[in-house]
Write a protein that holds these residues in place. Structure first.
Motif, PDB file in Angstrom:
ATOM      1  N   LEU A  67       0.834  -1.206   0.000  1.00  0.00           N
ATOM      2  CA  LEU A  67       0.000   0.000   0.000  1.00  0.00           C
ATOM      3  C   LEU A  67       0.870   1.258   0.000  1.00  0.00           C
ATOM      4  N   ALA A  68       1.995   1.214   0.697  1.00  0.00           N
ATOM      5  CA  ALA A  68       2.877   2.388   0.804  1.00  0.00           C
ATOM      6  C   ALA A  68       3.437   2.824  -0.541  1.00  0.00           C
ATOM      7  N   GLU A  69       3.506   1.930  -1.503  1.00  0.00           N
ATOM      8  CA  GLU A  69       4.057   2.260  -2.822  1.00  0.00           C
ATOM      9  C   GLU A  69       3.073   3.020  -3.711  1.00  0.00           C
ATOM     10  N   ILE A  70       1.817   3.026  -3.360  1.00  0.00           N
ATOM     11  CA  ILE A  70       0.803   3.701  -4.182  1.00  0.00           C
ATOM     12  C   ILE A  70       1.003   5.207  -4.052  1.00  0.00           C
ATOM     13  N   PRO A  71       1.259   5.919  -5.171  1.00  0.00           N
ATOM     14  CA  PRO A  71       1.638   7.332  -5.090  1.00  0.00           C
ATOM     15  C   PRO A  71       0.476   8.331  -5.074  1.00  0.00           C
ATOM     16  N   ALA A  90      -3.860  -3.504   8.123  1.00  0.00           N
ATOM     17  CA  ALA A  90      -4.555  -2.409   8.811  1.00  0.00           C
ATOM     18  C   ALA A  90      -3.575  -1.288   9.152  1.00  0.00           C
ATOM     19  N   ARG A  91      -2.385  -1.643   9.653  1.00  0.00           N
ATOM     20  CA  ARG A  91      -1.369  -0.623   9.967  1.00  0.00           C
ATOM     21  C   ARG A  91      -0.970   0.147   8.711  1.00  0.00           C
ATOM     22  N   ILE A  96      -1.286   5.117   5.182  1.00  0.00           N
ATOM     23  CA  ILE A  96      -1.559   5.844   3.928  1.00  0.00           C
ATOM     24  C   ILE A  96      -2.801   6.722   4.037  1.00  0.00           C
ATOM     25  N   ARG A  97      -3.417   6.726   5.201  1.00  0.00           N
ATOM     26  CA  ARG A  97      -4.593   7.560   5.478  1.00  0.00           C
ATOM     27  C   ARG A  97      -5.797   7.235   4.599  1.00  0.00           C
TER      28      ARG A  97
END
Length: 144
Positions: A67-71, A90-91, A96-97
């Protein structure tokens, strides 16, 4: 206290206000449930973002490993992974809000729900996003 999903009117408003759904565990195999549901949601007008480190693209969209890679902004994180993997997801969803963490039918994890809720996310568990969208927004997002 046992987990309870939000009332249907709240789920309806979430779906109406959402346009980007990251699908964790989306399969590139068209015979898999995750693929069929994501494709149906895409056809309803949602942008589906595959989170699958083993594929390069699914349903015409680039795949991301995490998920963190989604810009860009993600509204709903929809999960097709086994329940034991969901606390970490979930974390990531909190980080990524995202607006919501949605665990598909058969996926339940109280820890994941607590983590996501503590991070301000709406949590829906053990429900199919396609079924809920069909019931709550039968005519599409702009006509209900």
């Amino acid at each position: 206290m046992a987990f309870e999903n939000p009332p249907r009117d709240q789920i309806r408003e979430l779906l109406k206000a959402s346009s980007v759904i990251a699908v964790v565990g989306l399969s590139d195999n068209p015979d898999r449930t995750s693929h069929m549901i994501a494709k149906a949601m895409q056809q309803k007008g949602y942008r589906i973002i595959p989170v699958n480190p083993g594929a390069s693209s699914i349903l015409g969209e680039r795949c991301y490993g995490t998920l963190a890679e989604i810009p860009f902004k993600v509204d709903i994180v929809n999960v097709f992974r086994r329940s034991e993997f969901t606390p970490d997801i979930a974390r990531q969803a909190v980080a990524i809000r995202a607006k919501a963490l949605w665990l598909q039918l058969g996926v339940v994890n109280e820890t994941a729900a607590r983590v996501a809720r503590a991070g301000g996310l709406t949590v829906i568990m053990d429900r199919c996003i396609k079924v809920e969208d069909s019931i709550l927004l039968p005519n599409g997002k702009g006509r209900n």
